[in-house]
Design a protein around this motif. Sequence first.
Motif, short mmCIF file in Angstrom:
data_model
loop_
_atom_site.label_atom_id
_atom_site.label_comp_id
_atom_site.label_asym_id
_atom_site.label_seq_id
_atom_site.Cartn_x
_atom_site.Cartn_y
_atom_site.Cartn_z
N VAL A 68 0.96 7.94 8.13
CA VAL A 68 1.19 7.13 7.13
C VAL A 68 0.68 5.67 7.55
N VAL A 69 1.42 5.42 8.80
CA VAL A 69 1.20 4.18 9.46
C VAL A 69 -0.21 3.89 9.73
N PHE A 70 -0.75 4.67 10.17
CA PHE A 70 -2.22 4.33 10.62
C PHE A 70 -3.00 4.65 9.55
N ASP A 71 -2.65 5.46 8.30
CA ASP A 71 -3.38 5.33 7.02
C ASP A 71 -3.52 4.07 6.37
N VAL A 72 -2.17 3.55 6.63
CA VAL A 72 -1.96 1.81 6.09
C VAL A 72 -2.95 0.93 6.72
N GLU A 73 -3.21 1.18 8.22
CA GLU A 73 -3.98 0.40 9.08
C GLU A 73 -5.44 0.57 8.37
N SER A 74 -5.86 1.80 8.31
CA SER A 74 -7.20 1.90 7.83
C SER A 74 -7.68 1.21 6.61
N VAL A 75 -6.48 1.32 5.72
CA VAL A 75 -6.84 0.45 4.40
C VAL A 75 -6.91 -1.01 4.69
N PHE A 76 -6.33 -1.47 5.76
CA PHE A 76 -6.42 -2.79 6.04
C PHE A 76 -7.78 -3.39 6.58
N LEU A 77 -8.18 -2.29 7.26
CA LEU A 77 -9.58 -2.47 8.09
C LEU A 77 -10.83 -2.13 6.92
N PHE A 78 -10.50 -1.44 6.01
CA PHE A 78 -11.52 -1.44 4.81
C PHE A 78 -12.11 -2.62 4.33
N PRO A 79 -11.29 -3.45 3.76
CA PRO A 79 -12.22 -5.00 3.26
C PRO A 79 -12.69 -5.86 4.55
N TRP A 80 -12.26 -5.68 5.77
CA TRP A 80 -12.67 -6.33 6.85
C TRP A 80 -14.13 -5.74 7.13
N ALA B 49 -10.48 -3.56 -9.96
CA ALA B 49 -9.78 -3.74 -9.09
C ALA B 49 -10.03 -2.74 -7.84
N GLN B 50 -11.02 -2.61 -7.28
CA GLN B 50 -11.66 -1.55 -6.46
C GLN B 50 -10.79 -1.17 -5.30
N PHE B 51 -10.32 -2.40 -4.60
CA PHE B 51 -9.68 -2.35 -3.35
C PHE B 51 -8.22 -1.54 -3.79
N ILE B 52 -7.66 -1.83 -4.78
CA ILE B 52 -6.34 -1.36 -5.05
C ILE B 52 -6.68 0.20 -5.35
N ALA B 53 -7.73 0.56 -5.93
CA ALA B 53 -8.31 1.67 -6.34
C ALA B 53 -8.15 2.67 -4.99
N VAL B 54 -8.81 2.24 -4.13
CA VAL B 54 -9.14 2.65 -2.85
C VAL B 54 -7.87 2.83 -1.92
N ALA B 55 -6.90 1.50 -2.16
CA ALA B 55 -5.62 1.90 -1.29
C ALA B 55 -4.79 2.70 -1.95
N GLN B 56 -4.85 2.95 -3.40
CA GLN B 56 -4.18 4.05 -3.95
C GLN B 56 -4.62 5.40 -3.34
N ILE B 57 -5.96 5.78 -3.45
CA ILE B 57 -6.48 6.77 -3.22
C ILE B 57 -5.94 7.17 -1.64
N MET B 58 -6.18 6.37 -0.75
CA MET B 58 -5.80 6.38 0.60
C MET B 58 -4.59 6.62 1.03
N VAL B 59 -3.65 5.63 0.42
CA VAL B 59 -2.36 5.71 0.75
C VAL B 59 -1.49 6.49 -0.12
N TYR B 60 -1.38 6.45 -1.29
CA TYR B 60 -0.66 7.38 -2.08
C TYR B 60 -1.32 8.65 -2.30
N ALA B 61 -2.26 8.89 -2.80
CA ALA B 61 -2.88 10.26 -2.82
C ALA B 61 -3.06 10.78 -1.58
N GLY B 62 -3.36 10.00 -0.41
CA GLY B 62 -3.75 10.78 0.90
C GLY B 62 -2.43 10.97 1.79
N ALA B 63 -1.53 10.07 1.70
CA ALA B 63 -0.38 9.98 2.61
C ALA B 63 0.91 10.25 2.24
N ILE B 64 1.15 9.61 1.06
CA ILE B 64 2.53 9.56 0.36
C ILE B 64 2.60 11.02 -0.11
N VAL B 65 1.66 11.45 -0.96
CA VAL B 65 1.94 12.87 -1.46
C VAL B 65 2.15 13.94 -0.21
#
Lengths: 118, 179
Positions: A68-80, B49-65
């Motif tokens: 989860v931690v590194f997943d969040v990291e990748s989310v931050f790198l995405f807009p960059w 809000a594309q960024f929120i959508a991507v974050a939603q899929i990656m973090v919530y759908a990907g990791a939290i689930v």
Amino acid sequence: MQNPYNFVGVLILAAILLPVVGLGVAWLVRPHKPNPIKKSTYECGIEPIGETWVQFKVSYYIYALIFVVFDVESVFLFPWAVAYNRLPLYAFLEVVIFIAILFFALIYAWRKGALKWL
Amino acid sequence: MEIYLFFLFGGIAVVGALAMVFNKNAVHSALFLLLTLVMIAGLYVLLNAQFIAVAQIMVYAGAIVVLILFVVMLLGAELGESIPRWLTLRNSVMVLLALVFLTVSGTAVYDWLYSTQPITGTVTDEVIARQGSVQLVGESLFTQFLLPFELASILLLVGIIGVVVLGGWRLVQHRQRGE
């Protein structure tokens, strides 16, 4: 103007159609002659023991938390990565620091044995 | 077109949420939660809000689930209580009151946001449509909000340390067994 989301739509459609068509054709073509041995869970040719719903080892959870931690990291790198060409040089250095901090976090977890399978 | 997609995503999200709550098998509930989260990501895309959508899929759908599924499997709680045990009059009234409260508070927040304070700022729908919200988020994240970005890495570091502490008992147990 062509809507860029058309591509997303085509991909979603393909993602739905691929398994549906594959399984549907197999369902139409295959013979249907079930028997108890055929319907039992396949477990490398060994007879299955107990239920299929089993409790998992807690060790898996530690890996999931680190993931989860590194997943969040990748989310931050995405807009960059998307805005890379429009950013000054120090943004690159900041990302290097960001990755370095989390790299040392990974080293720390590794040294402390969090990645060890027990 | 957008209105159809809104009702498609929103409808599937609501159905998925209801299926999640009413399903007896906790693993199936988690999978319905995944469906709902992905559909909500679709709603975010409709809101530009594309960024929120991507974050939603990656973090919530990907990791939290995944995390939720692990918890379910670790506890061996796949088969939960049956529905009639908690579908009582008292709980129904509570759900009704919660929905009324949610509607009232939601309306209040909406009114406050959109009538008393008109939206001002340089980021309008046109700018988002031209540049894409991910790029805008990236630009503001690495110029105006640089410090919060770096603090996020510290926060994640704290998370890792928490994981190590949480997993520490495994090592202790391991040593006690004398291996």
